[in-house]
Design an enzyme around this catalytic site. Structure first.
Site, PDB file in Angstrom:
ATOM      1  N   GLY A  12       0.795  -1.122   0.065  1.00  0.00           N
ATOM      2  CA  GLY A  12      -0.125  -0.022  -0.001  1.00  0.00           C
ATOM      3  C   GLY A  12       0.871   1.281   0.076  1.00  0.00           C
ATOM      4  CB  SER A  77      -6.754  -1.014   7.314  1.00  0.00           C
ATOM      5  OG  SER A  77      -7.993  -0.340   7.438  1.00  0.00           O
ATOM      6  CE1 TYR A 147      -8.923   2.636   8.493  1.00  0.00           C
ATOM      7  CE2 TYR A 147      -9.390   4.960   9.096  1.00  0.00           C
ATOM      8  CZ  TYR A 147      -8.552   4.111   8.591  1.00  0.00           C
ATOM      9  OH  TYR A 147      -7.206   4.201   8.609  1.00  0.00           O
TER      10      TYR A 147
END
Ligand code: UDP
Length: 315
Positions: A12, A77, A147
């Site tokens: 990421g 995430s 989240y």
């Protein structure tokens, strides 16, 4: 033998910068990512190197790693509001089940564990700027709840493993961060504004743009995380740049820096969008001797070079 780190979410935006940093510090790096928001292109320059390994895997399942591990950085995430609106269940699962699995691995390997948490644990904050001691103002059933609550759970789980299993743990609360490898279309303000400005399209400011954020350049964040992992601080630490700006001013800054002819258009403010956000970094200064070094003008210019290339290939 060199030290060995597992970075979940390593392909990421932040994870890949951490892969670079740990690799350049001489570590053996295992990058684990299921690539739902990460991209192999973020780590292609590392693939094939002797001390680097990429494993495509979803860390909400049991995680197996051969050999010793010294450190786990749990960064897997979705992290953009659009992503967690589109993937609410994966977001909840990786924050809860994924954190549990990564902590279980830390216990099995007797490795240190660092959790990527977020300023979102403060929700739409009633205390400003936000200190680590503030407990937050989060709507558990709102769209952002998937989240925010997953990360709050992840913090609780991390502390439980620290207290109950004696695992060495660290928690970083990350504030809005920007730099190369952000996806042009992840829906966040900064890449969206750059894309729109570079194409001379209208800049979409949500609400009246009076909400504030404080933007941290990625190299500063990585330095703070590296120091935190090396430190002995168990309680959460804010890492962010306290330079606060309204979103409207931010849009104007990006128009100026790109030399764009874009106009600003106002769109509906998403539900539970925090009105203000600014880290109090007194603690990071004290325990890590860390503070950001990159001002926004410098950081935005460096980031613009990256987005220029991305926009050229964007259809
Ligand atoms: N925002 C905006 N236009 C966009 C995308 C975002 O005005 O096209 C606003 C958003 O409503 C928020 C701020 O910019 O107030 C920062 O949003 P971002 O998605 O970057 O992250 P957040 O800080 O909300 O998690």
């Amino acid at each position: 033998m060199s030290a060995r780190v597992l970075i979940t979410g390593g392909a990421g935006f932040l994870g890949s910068h951490l892969c670079d940093r740990y690799y350049s510090e001489g570590w053996d790096v295992i990058c684990m990512d299921n690539l739902i928001t990460g991209a192999e292109s973020n780590i292609t320059h590392l693939i094939g190197k002797e001390r680097f390994e990429f494993v495509k895997y979803d860390v909400t399942n049991y995680i197996h790693v051969d050999g010793a591990l010294d450190l786990i950085l749990h960064f897997a995430s979705p992290a953009s509001p659009i992503d967690y609106l589109e993937m609410p269940i994966q977001t909840l699962k990786v924050g809860s089940l994924g954190t549990h699995k990564a902590l279980g691995l830390a216990k099995a390997k007797n490795a240190k564990f660092l959790l990527a948490s977020t300023s979102e644990v403060y929700g739409d904050p009633l205390e400003h700027p936000q200190k680590e001691t503030y407990w937050g103002n989060v709507n558990p059933t709102g769209y952002r709840g998937v989240y925010d609550e997953a990360k709050r759970f992840a913090e609780a789980m991390t502390m439980a493993y620290n207290r109950f299993h004696d695992i060495e743990t660290r928690i970083v609360r990350i504030f809005n961060t920007y730099g190369s490898r952000m996806r042009l279309r992840d829906g966040r303000a900064l890449p969206t504004f750059f894309r729109q400005a570079m194409k001379n399209e209208p800049i979409t400011v949500f609400g009246d743009g009076s909400q504030t954020r404080s933007f941290t350049y990625v190299d500063d964040l990585v330095e703070g995380i590296y120091r935190l992992a090396e430190s002995s601080e168990v309680e959460p630490v804010n890492i962010g740049n306290p330079e606060e700006i309204t979103i409207l001013e931010f849009a104007e800054e990006i128009i100026k820096i790109t030399g764009s002819t874009s106009e600003i258009v106002f769109k509906e403010l998403p539900a539970d969008d925090p009105q203000v956000r600014q880290p109090d970094i007194t603690k990071a200064k004290r325990v890590l001797n860390w503070e950001p070094k990159t001002d926004r003008q410098t950081g935005l210019r460096k980031t613009m070079e990256y987005f220029e290339k991305m926009v050229q290939s964007d259809v």
